[in-house]
Design a protein around this motif. Structure first.
Motif, PDB file in Angstrom:
ATOM      1  N   LEU A 139       0.953  -1.257  -0.045  1.00 18.93           N
ATOM      2  CA  LEU A 139       0.003   0.025   0.092  1.00 18.93           C
ATOM      3  C   LEU A 139       0.841   1.439   0.055  1.00 18.93           C
ATOM      4  CD1 LEU A 139      -2.824  -0.960   2.373  1.00 18.93           C
ATOM      5  CD2 LEU A 139      -2.640  -1.425  -0.046  1.00 18.93           C
ATOM      6  N   CYS A 140       1.965   1.320   0.899  1.00 18.44           N
ATOM      7  CA  CYS A 140       2.936   2.189   0.461  1.00 18.44           C
ATOM      8  C   CYS A 140       3.462   2.495  -0.853  1.00 18.44           C
ATOM      9  CB  CYS A 140       4.114   2.092   1.552  1.00 18.44           C
ATOM     10  SG  CYS A 140       3.499   2.125   3.216  1.00 18.44           S
ATOM     11  N   VAL A 146       2.125   9.123   1.583  1.00 17.77           N
ATOM     12  CA  VAL A 146       1.656   8.479   2.828  1.00 17.77           C
ATOM     13  C   VAL A 146       1.695   9.219   3.944  1.00 17.77           C
ATOM     14  CG1 VAL A 146       2.641   6.595   4.417  1.00 17.77           C
ATOM     15  CG2 VAL A 146       2.601   6.312   2.027  1.00 17.77           C
ATOM     16  N   THR A 147       0.938   9.242   4.985  1.00 11.55           N
ATOM     17  CA  THR A 147       0.674   9.789   6.177  1.00 11.55           C
ATOM     18  C   THR A 147       0.733   8.972   7.543  1.00 11.55           C
ATOM     19  OG1 THR A 147      -1.693  10.023   6.087  1.00 11.55           O
ATOM     20  CG2 THR A 147      -0.393  11.877   5.154  1.00 11.55           C
ATOM     21  N   GLU A 155       9.452   5.970   9.230  1.00 12.95           N
ATOM     22  CA  GLU A 155      10.516   5.418   8.861  1.00 12.95           C
ATOM     23  C   GLU A 155      10.490   4.041   7.995  1.00 12.95           C
ATOM     24  OE1 GLU A 155      13.018   4.960  12.347  1.00 12.95           O
ATOM     25  OE2 GLU A 155      13.400   7.088  12.643  1.00 12.95           O
ATOM     26  N   TYR A 156       9.469   3.174   8.403  1.00 11.13           N
ATOM     27  CA  TYR A 156       8.944   2.158   7.721  1.00 11.13           C
ATOM     28  C   TYR A 156       8.462   2.587   6.424  1.00 11.13           C
ATOM     29  CZ  TYR A 156       6.461  -1.865   6.128  1.00 11.13           C
ATOM     30  OH  TYR A 156       5.928  -3.110   5.565  1.00 11.13           O
ATOM     31  N   ASN A 161       8.065   4.431  -0.251  1.00 12.08           N
ATOM     32  CA  ASN A 161       7.689   5.668  -0.705  1.00 12.08           C
ATOM     33  C   ASN A 161       8.455   6.981  -0.356  1.00 12.08           C
ATOM     34  OD1 ASN A 161       5.770   7.988  -1.239  1.00 12.08           O
ATOM     35  ND2 ASN A 161       4.035   6.496  -1.560  1.00 12.08           N
ATOM     36  N   GLU A 162       8.498   7.667  -1.369  1.00  9.96           N
ATOM     37  CA  GLU A 162       9.495   8.897  -1.340  1.00  9.96           C
ATOM     38  C   GLU A 162       8.581  10.315  -0.616  1.00  9.96           C
ATOM     39  OE1 GLU A 162      11.210  10.055  -4.972  1.00  9.96           O
ATOM     40  OE2 GLU A 162      12.784   8.022  -4.959  1.00  9.96           O
TER      41      GLU A 162
END
Length: 361
Positions: A139-140, A146-147, A155-156, A161-162
């Motif tokens: 999903l990332c 991503v929030t 960090e994960y 994702n950037e």
């Protein structure tokens, strides 16, 4: 701007969901962003999930939810962006999410727990094995942004994702009003709020609370579970209610947030501490994960890493009303600045608008 929010549970029933996108929606509306919600679980499935047993009701509800979710992916193209909280479906791999991605590129994926780690629910043990925690990385990857609820989670997510932003869980200062002065001479109250899934953490304090009771009188208020006992201590348990949530917190003099120092707990976003501090109640917390940042030891609350420290910290607070007032006021101000919907909703709006803009051809 129109945003579709895929959320796991019916509105108003799940703490993480309420303290994130549900709470931000009215603020986003004031900024011109209209949020429409589509929960995965209906009311019947939601009730079944919080009960032991009822395997048939859970299985049929999950199957119906997954079929419905797959159908909801197609019209998602009619929105400017999709806010995906935790996961599209409560079980299984990322099928609905991949179908959603084929229809809508502007996906903002949001999570507030270490859901990429295996976790066995105390009430839904067999369903836990169908959670597919490794789909979090998928999903990332498929999201436009991503929030994440704290730095550990961010960090994960940053591995895949950037475009990752730390957006903490929040309370609304419109609702979380300061605690009124308690009646003079009343017995002090130590409190905890949570649910059956986190009750094991409160159980870590049974012996420290017994030791504290031997040193001074106090009562324990537990919100969100039906039963909890500590031998020799007066314990009141209340069901959680949205209508009385803040009023119940007002009955506490000190709030508790114990956590074990383990990977799942380090992913927690400190919501209990934020709730206590939001109404001006000092919090005593385990300095684990986000708790270290939210509660500044001796400034906005106190840290406790051992049974002895829990006893000493609580004994100190219960015997010093000016200290409770000072820590409570500082905690509330910190919540206003960093952990309130007023502070964070504009950042969520920026992420949503950037995702929508980046998805335009």
């Amino acid at each position: 701007m129109k945003v579709l929010a895929w959320v796991p549970y019916p509105l108003g029933t799940a703490p993480g969901q309420r303290y994130r996108i549900e709470q931000w929606a009215p603020y986003l509306a004031e900024m011109g962003i209209e949020v429409s919600f589509q929960p995965f679980a209906g009311p019947a499935l939601s009730r079944a999930l919080y009960a032991r047993g009822r395997a048939a009701a859970k299985a049929s509800g999950m199957a119906a939810g997954l079929v419905r979710r797959l159908g909801e992916a197609w019209p998602a193209a009619g929105y400017d962006a999709v806010f995906l909280h935790r996961e599209a479906a409560l079980i299984g791999p990322a099928l609905a999410e991949r179908l959603l991605r084929a229809r809508q590129r502007a996906i903002v994926y949001d999570f507030d727990d270490a859901i990429y780690l295996p976790y066995v629910s105390p009430t839904n043990r067999y369903l836990s094995y169908l959670k597919f925690p490794w789909k979090t990385r998928a999903l990332c990857r498929l999201a436009a942004a991503v929030t994440a609820g704290n730095r550990s989670l961010a960090e994960y997510a940053s591995r895949y994702n950037e475009r990752v932003s730390v957006v903490p869980s929040t309370v609304s200062m419109r609702e979380y009003r300061p605690r009124p002065d308690p009646a003079a001479g009343r017995m002090p109250v130590v409190g905890w709020t949570g649910s059956h899934s986190s009750l094991s953490y409160l159980s870590l304090l049974r012996e420290p609370l017994r030791a504290l009771r031997a040193r001074r009188p106090f009562s324990l208020l537990v919100i969100g579970v039906g039963a909890f006992d500590v031998p020799g201590l007066d314990v009141e348990c209340r069901p959680w209610s949205a209508a009385t949530e803040v009023r119940d917190l007002w009955d506490m003099d000190v709030g508790l947030m114990p956590l074990p120092d383990e990977p799942w707990a380090r992913g927690k976003c400190g919501m209990k501490a934020i709730q206590y501090m939001g109404v001006g109640i000092p919090a005593v917390v385990s300095p684990v994960g986000a708790n270290r940042e939210i509660v500044v030891d001796g400034v906005t609350g106190l840290h406790a890493s051992s049974d002895a420290q829990w006893v000493d910290s609580l004994h100190r607070l219960l015997g010093d009303e000016p200290l409770r007032r000072r820590l409570g006021a500082a905690g509330r101000e910190l919540v206003r600045e960093r952990y309130s919907a007023e502070a964070q909703a504009p950042r969520v709006a920026e992420v949503l608008r950037a995702a929508a803009e980046g998805a335009r051809p």
